[in-house]
Scaffold this active site. Structure first.
Site, mmCIF file in Angstrom:
data_model
loop_
_atom_site.group_PDB
_atom_site.id
_atom_site.type_symbol
_atom_site.label_atom_id
_atom_site.label_comp_id
_atom_site.label_asym_id
_atom_site.label_seq_id
_atom_site.Cartn_x
_atom_site.Cartn_y
_atom_site.Cartn_z
ATOM 1 N N ASP A 1 -30.633 51.687 40.024
ATOM 2 C CA ASP A 1 -29.986 51.122 41.207
ATOM 3 C C ASP A 1 -30.652 49.774 41.480
ATOM 4 O OD1 ASP A 1 -29.454 52.154 44.687
ATOM 5 O OD2 ASP A 1 -29.151 50.256 43.624
ATOM 6 N N LYS B 1 -25.156 42.830 46.845
ATOM 7 C CA LYS B 1 -25.914 41.776 47.527
ATOM 8 C C LYS B 1 -25.772 40.389 46.885
ATOM 9 C CE LYS B 1 -29.059 45.271 49.350
ATOM 10 N NZ LYS B 1 -28.928 45.312 50.809
ATOM 11 N N TYR C 1 -33.386 54.598 48.533
ATOM 12 C CA TYR C 1 -32.136 54.564 49.277
ATOM 13 C C TYR C 1 -31.065 53.995 48.367
ATOM 14 C CZ TYR C 1 -28.639 53.362 52.837
ATOM 15 O OH TYR C 1 -27.480 53.251 53.562
HETATM 16 P P1 KE4 Z 1 -24.688 48.757 50.821
HETATM 17 O O1 KE4 Z 1 -23.700 49.919 50.827
HETATM 18 O O2 KE4 Z 1 -25.445 48.667 52.127
HETATM 19 O O3 KE4 Z 1 -24.028 47.423 50.399
HETATM 20 O O4 KE4 Z 1 -25.771 49.042 49.663
HETATM 21 C C1 KE4 Z 1 -26.456 50.270 49.696
HETATM 22 C C2 KE4 Z 1 -27.747 50.145 48.910
HETATM 23 C C3 KE4 Z 1 -27.811 50.714 47.642
HETATM 24 N N1 KE4 Z 1 -28.934 50.621 46.902
HETATM 25 C C4 KE4 Z 1 -30.021 49.957 47.358
HETATM 26 C C5 KE4 Z 1 -31.246 49.876 46.499
HETATM 27 C C6 KE4 Z 1 -30.003 49.357 48.645
HETATM 28 O O5 KE4 Z 1 -31.106 48.715 49.092
HETATM 29 C C7 KE4 Z 1 -28.846 49.438 49.428
HETATM 30 C C8 KE4 Z 1 -28.760 48.853 50.822
HETATM 31 N N2 KE4 Z 1 -29.912 48.210 51.313
HETATM 32 C C9 KE4 Z 1 -30.129 48.281 52.745
HETATM 33 C C10 KE4 Z 1 -31.411 47.517 53.074
HETATM 34 N N3 KE4 Z 1 -32.556 48.285 52.762
HETATM 35 C C11 KE4 Z 1 -28.949 47.791 53.506
HETATM 36 C C12 KE4 Z 1 -29.192 47.484 54.971
HETATM 37 C C13 KE4 Z 1 -28.328 48.346 55.859
HETATM 38 O O6 KE4 Z 1 -28.194 49.560 55.578
HETATM 39 O O7 KE4 Z 1 -27.820 47.790 56.865
#
Ligand code: KE4
Length: 456
Positions: A265, A293, A170
Site C-alpha cells: 500500500d 495522493k 491504515y
Molecule cells: P483515501 O481513501 O483517504 O484517499 O486513502 C486511504 C489511505 C490508504 N492507504 C494509506 C497508506 C493511507 O495513508 C491512506 C489515507 N491517509 C490518511 C492520512 N493518514 C488520509 C487522511 C484522512 O483520512 O482524512
C-alpha cells in the site's frame, strides 16, 4: 535496508514531563469557530474526514481560506507553514502553477466523460514507467477504493479468503481493513470500527509490524488459505515506522512460498519517497501495489496495479468486478500528470531529500539543546517526532508516546505559525515549496513550543 532512509533515534533521559494544561481554542468569535459551529449542525462531527476534527489534540479545527506554496491562510487571516500538505498530495506545495494550469486548460474541454479519454492512457503509462512491478494499472477515486479493489482482486485471483495486515497500518476505511487500523481510527482510539461484521473481520489476521516470527506462525497456521498480505512498506499512519532490515524481503519470501500475494500500500509513499516509491528504494517487487495522493495532484484519485496476469482478472476481461463513475476522470489525470512531470523536471526527490536532511539536523540539534529523549524518524520528505523514550518499531511502541504532551506541543506550534498533523499518529510532509528559511523557522518554533509544553 538501513541505507534507504535516515533513521534517527537517539536516547536521552527525559528530565521531566509536566502535566499539560488545557489547549488553546479558536476564539469563540473567530470566523473559524463560527464556521465549525455551522459545520457541526450539518456535517457529522463538523468534518468530512475524522482526523481533521482535532480530536487527537483537543481544540477545534481552523478553516482554510486559501493555500499557496508551503503556506495556508485561515479564514481569520492567520498564515501557517503547512506540514500536512493535504495528507500527502501537495508534494509541489499548494496551488502549483503547473497543476492549476493543467486543470484549468483541461476543464475547458469538459470535466468528466464516463468514456475513455487520452489522459487515462498517459497516466497508466506514467505509473508503469516509474514502478516496474506495475504491468497494468487501474485508476480509482481514492486510496480506499484502491486498497479495497486490490483486496477483492487478490481474493478473486487466488480463491482464498484470509488477508493479513499489520497493527497500526491504515489502508483506508475498507471493511476488511478497519481492523487494528491506524491514522484517524487510531487517533479516535477506535482502531476497529463499528459496523464491520465479525464474520468479515475474522478473515483479517492482524500481526505486529516488524514481527518476523508472527508472520511465520500465521502462514503455518493458515497455510494455503491466505489471499494476500497487505502492508504499508513504511507505515506512516501510526507515526512513521521504518521496517527492520529484511522484514519486507521476509514478507516477499513467505508469501511467494505459500502462493499468497504481497500488496504494497503505497498510497502515501508512492511517488513521494522516490519516483517508484519504497519498492524503488528496496528493489522488492510486490504482486500488487496501491497508490493515491501525489498522482492526483490534490484531486480525488487512487490507483492499483501490478502483475498483468492478476490485473487481467478484473472486469470486463475477468470475473473480479471493480468500477467507478469518475475513475480516470480527466481533471485528476491532468493534475496528477502535471505534478509527476514537474517532479521530474526539477529532480524533485533530490531537493526533497536536501530539505528533509536540513529538518533532520535541526530537530536533532534542538533535542540536544533541550536534552530530551525523543525518536525522530524520517524518510525523504516524510517525518515524525515520537514523544517516547524507547525505540519505535511497531504500534505498541508508538502508543507509548506522551500524546498529552504532543497535544500541547502541537498547539504551541500552531500558535507560532506552524501547522503539523493534528495527531501523534500521523506523518509530516515537506514539499518542494518549503525552503531553508521555512525549515529553519519551523525548528525554532518546535523548540519554543517544546520548552513551553514541558513547562506546562
Ligand atoms: P483515501 O481513501 O483517504 O484517499 O486513502 C486511504 C489511505 C490508504 N492507504 C494509506 C497508506 C493511507 O495513508 C491512506 C489515507 N491517509 C490518511 C492520512 N493518514 C488520509 C487522511 C484522512 O483520512 O482524512
Amino acid at each position: 535496508m538501513a541505507d534507504f532512509f535516515t533513521l534517527i533515534s537517539r536516547s536521552f533521559s527525559i528530565r521531566s514531563f509536566l502535566a499539560c494544561q488545557s489547549v488553546t481554542m479558536s476564539p469563540p468569535d473567530s470566523h473559524s469557530a463560527r464556521l465549525f459551529a455551522a459545520a457541526r449542525r450539518s456535517i457529522p462531527g463538523g468534518v468530512n474526514s475524522p482526523v481533521r476534527a482535532f480530536r487527537g489534540v483537543g481544540g477545534e479545527p481552523f478553516f482554510v481560506r486559501r493555500a499557496w506554496g508551503c503556506r495556508l491562510e485561515d479564514v481569520d487571516g492567520r498564515e501557517l507553514i503547512d506540514y500536512v500538505g493535504t495528507w500527502g498530495p501537495a508534494i509541489l506545495g499548494h496551488a502549483p502553477e503547473e497543476v492549476v494550469a493543467a486543470v484549468r486548460e483541461t476543464a475547458g474541454r469538459g470535466v468528466s466523460f464516463g468514456i475513455p479519454n487520452p489522459l487515462e492512457v498517459e497516466m497508466a503509462e506514467a505509473v508503469k514507467a516509474r514502478v516496474p512491478s506495475v504491468e497494468k494499472v487501474r485508476m480509482t477515486n481514492s486510496g480506499t477504493e484502491a486498497t479495497m479493489s486490490a483486496l477483492r482482486l487478490a481474493r478473486g485471483a487466488t480463491g482464498r479468503d484470509f488477508v493479513v495486515k499489520f497493527e497500526g497500518c491504515y489502508h483506508g476505511h475498507v471493511d476488511s481493513l478497519l481492523v487494528a487500523a491506524g491514522s484517524g481510527a487510531l487517533t479516535q482510539g477506535r482502531p476497529d470500527s463499528a459496523g464491520v461484521p465479525e464474520a468479515l473481520a475474522s478473515l483479517t489476521l492482524v500481526l505486529p509490524f516488524n514481527d518476523f516470527d508472527a508472520v511465520e506462525r500465521v502462514f503455518e497456521s493458515h497455510a494455503g488459505r491466505i489471499a494476500a498480505v497487505i502492508v504499508e512498506p513504511v507505515p506512516a499512519n501510526a507515526g512513521l515506522i521504518p521496517p527492520l532490515e529484511g522484514f519486507l524481503q521476509h514478507l516477499r519470501d513467505v508469501t511467494a512460498r505459500d502462493g499468497a500475494l504481497l500488496i504494497f500500500d503505497e498510497v502515501m509513499t508512492g511517488f513521494r519517497v522516490a519516483a517508484g516509491g519504497v519498492q524503488e528504494l528496496t528493489g522488492i517487487r510486490p504482486d500488487l501495489s496501491c497508490f493515491g495522493k501525489v498522482i492526483g495532484g490534490g484531486l480525488p484519485v487512487g490507483a492499483f496495479g501490478g502483475r498483468a496476469d492478476l490485473m487481467d482478472c478484473l472486469a470486463p476481461d475477468g470475473p473480479v468486478y471493480q468500477a467507478g463513475t469518475l475513475s480516470g476522470n480527466p481533471l485528476a489525470m491532468a493534475a496528477g500528470l502535471a505534478q509527476l512531470k514537474a517532479l521530474d523536471k526539477v529532480d524533485g526527490f533530490r531537493r526533497l531529500e536536501e530539505l528533509g536532511a536540513r529538518l533532520d539536523r535541526g530537530v536533532w540539534a534542538m533535542l540536544n539543546r533541550i536534552g530530551l529523549e525523543f525518536v525522530f524518524h524520517r524518510l525523504g520528505s516524510m517525518f515524525c517526532l515520537f514523544f517516547t523514550e524507547e525505540s519505535v518499531e511497531n504500534l505498541e511502541d508508538a502508543r507509548r508516546g506522551d500524546t498529552a504532551l504532543f497535544a500541547r506541543f502541537f498547539h504551541g506550534c500552531l500558535e507560532r505559525g506552524v501547522y503539523l498533523a493534528p495527531s501523534a499518529y500521523e506523518t509530516g510532509f515537506l514539499s518542494l515549496a518549503h525552503d531553508e528559511n521555512a525549515v529553519d523557522r519551523t525548528v525554532e518554533v518546535m523548540e519554543e513550543s517544546l520548552v513551553a509544553a514541558l513547562r506546562g
